[in-house]
Write a protein that holds these residues in place. Structure first.
Motif, PDB file in Angstrom:
ATOM      1  N   ARG A 148      -8.916   7.592  -7.064  1.00 10.37           N
ATOM      2  CA  ARG A 148      -8.466   7.901  -5.889  1.00 10.37           C
ATOM      3  C   ARG A 148      -7.717   6.832  -4.927  1.00 10.37           C
ATOM      4  O   ARG A 148      -6.761   7.186  -4.373  1.00 10.37           O
ATOM      5  CB  ARG A 148      -9.921   8.003  -4.976  1.00 10.37           C
ATOM      6  N   TRP A 149      -8.097   5.377  -5.098  1.00 13.87           N
ATOM      7  CA  TRP A 149      -7.245   4.648  -4.265  1.00 13.87           C
ATOM      8  C   TRP A 149      -6.081   4.224  -4.963  1.00 13.87           C
ATOM      9  O   TRP A 149      -5.046   3.942  -4.321  1.00 13.87           O
ATOM     10  CB  TRP A 149      -8.034   3.143  -4.529  1.00 13.87           C
TER      11      TRP A 149
ATOM     12  N   TYR B  24     -13.953   4.722  -7.722  1.00 17.73           N
ATOM     13  CA  TYR B  24     -12.830   5.217  -6.775  1.00 17.73           C
ATOM     14  C   TYR B  24     -11.428   4.517  -7.191  1.00 17.73           C
ATOM     15  O   TYR B  24     -10.591   4.371  -6.540  1.00 17.73           O
ATOM     16  CB  TYR B  24     -12.984   4.652  -5.203  1.00 17.73           C
TER      17      TYR B  24
END
Length: 488
Positions: free
Chosen positions: A403-404, A400
């Motif tokens: 995404r983060w 992630y």
């Protein structure tokens, strides 16, 4: 290291071709014997294999040949294991998707059913093929059987149709020559078989059949060309003068009609640096992509400094071109890191073993997303090149990060004229993760009564930061500040 042998005479080339062809035939026979032994190989059997080519060459040439055959057999065994793992992943994915209704959407990280009945039928047939293939490979591995050929499978296929493959017979023969010898510490200039002196003189210990071509004492042949290693030449000269082991390989490039000599040796293991010492001056977070490396400099508190950098590379074309592109990008990254005064690089620990089948993403998307990222070559190159520069590497979890980074940092670090990309924001999250910080820029307020009882409100705040966590002062007096506040 590689350098070109310039100025070879016609006799030099004739000697190299005859020696390479003779030793290549011995290497082919030994590889056949090693593959025939399978799992029943032992140290006694290795000694028997070594005695056979010794009669036609020498003890040192026979040792190099048998070791090369054993290494090639071991590589084929590792490839078998990797192939079985890939087949198992594909079979598991297809079986799971076939069990779902047609058209069912997948959840996060889990693929859904197939889009149509025709695709379902095609995948069911493919599942049968994969199971049969897996059964055959597993049987070969259980019996210790490997399928290898000296020179490579592509050359072996083109050997039977040279004109259609656009290949010459000389290329096939040159790929099967054997002109390489391992180094020996304590011997003169680090190698008794293929010797290169500090001034670049190259000499070869001739095997028994072409021993009459020697032009130097003790059955040696000295080439007219001189070898000059420009890259790490000082390091090579230090090893040679100290009689430390250096391995050499002489080979021909038929397309260019050029002879080259490669030198290699083992480096001492890199010293492991404590994480606190490596991150004392900050860190450079690096996000790996299919066509570039996105890097960002972070201070010790996890805050970005300056603007990110992008190091592009083009992985199209031949294998040497791709390797050169990757080395050039990593060299620029390491030079920029040293210029910043940072001693650590944070990089993702990418591993696609569970998704490295086309059943997970589809054939086209798989090539673009997974196989487009040079994970294996990048790890091998970056580890060795960073050790040379004295820069530590910190491998972090890659989950992630993109995404983060897009959620918490992409918009916050963008300006009206300069926009931060998703990959650059991901590099920032990678650097913060290496330092032990979270991906979010600020944490939520304390749960009790929004005071300092539950700790600091922001991850960047420290105990020595004055007035960072105190409540705002009460507003007194007029807003225009024309009247003085009361004494109370």
């Amino acid at each position: 290291m590689r350098t070109r042998l310039k100025g070879l005479t016609a006799r030099d080339e004739e000697v190299l071709r005859r020696v390479g062809a003779h030793l290549g035939s011995l290497a082919s026979r030994d590889l056949k014997v090693r593959c025939g032994d399978g799992l029943g190989h032992s140290a006694r059997r290795w000694a028997e294999r070594k005695r056979e080519p010794t009669a036609g060459s020498s003890s040192r040439w026979a040792g190099a040949i048998t070791k090369a055959s054993h290494d090639q057999w071991a590589l084929a065994r590792r490839s078998q294991t990797s192939h079985i793992t890939t087949l198992d992943a594909a079979i598991t994915t297809i079986t799971g998707r076939l069990a779902l209704p047609v058209g069912q959407k997948g959840a996060r990280g889990v693929p859904g059913g197939y889009r149509s009945a025709a695709e379902w039928f095609g995948k069911s047939r493919r599942l049968t093929v994969l199971k049969q293939r897996r059964q055959q490979v597993a049987a070969d591995r259980a019996d210790g059987r490997v399928r290898v050929v000296r020179g490579g499978k592509a050359l072996a296929r083109g050997r039977h149709q040279l004109e259609a493959a656009g290949m010459s017979e000389e290329r096939w023969e040159a790929a099967r020559w054997f002109l390489s010898a391992d180094g020996e510490t304590g011997k003169r200039y680090g190698n008794e078989t293929l010797r290169v002196t500090p001034d670049g003189q190259v000499s070869i210990k001739l095997p028994a059949p072409p021993a009459g071509l020697a032009n130097a004492p003790h059955g040696r042949y000295t080439l007219a060309a001189r070898a000059c290693f420009a890259h790490r030449g000082r390091e090579w000269a230090d090893r040679v003068e100290a009689d430390r082991a250096v391995a050499y390989r002489i080979h021909l490039d038929p397309a260019r009609d050029r002879w080259y000599v490669d030198a290699s040796w083992q480096r001492t293991p890199a010293r492991v640096v404590p994480l606190e010492a490596a991150l004392a001056a900050g860190v450079v977070g690096v996000d790996t992509n299919a066509d570039h490396l996105a890097a960002w400099h972070l201070n010790t508190r996890g805050n970005p400094i300056g603007r990110p950098r992008r190091f592009s590379y083009d992985l199209s074309g031949s294998a040497p071109h791709r390797d050169a592109q990757l080395r050039h990008a990593l060299t620029r990254l390491l030079h920029w890191t040293r210029h910043l005064g940072v001693a650590a690089i944070a990089i993702e620990d990418l591993d696609f073993t569970d998704v490295k089948t086309r059943e997970r993403h589809g054939r086209r998307r798989l090539r673009q997303v997974v196989h487009g990222i040079p994970t294996g070559r990048l790890k091998a190159r970056l580890v060795s090149m960073a050790a040379e520069q004295g820069i530590a590497l910190v491998a972090v979890d890659a989950a992630y990060t993109s995404r983060w980074g897009a959620r918490y940092w992409q918009q916050a670090t963008s300006t009206r004229k300069i926009k931060t990309s998703r990959h650059e924001a991901a590099s920032l999250v990678i650097g913060r993760r290496a330092q032990g910080h979270g991906a979010r820029r600020r944490t939520a307020p304390p749960p009790h009564h929004q005071s300092d009882d539950a700790g600091h409100r922001t991850v960047q705040a420290r105990h020595h930061d004055p007035r960072r966590e105190e409540p705002r002062p009460a507003r007194t007096g007029g807003r225009t500040r024309s009247a003085a506040p009361p004494g109370a």
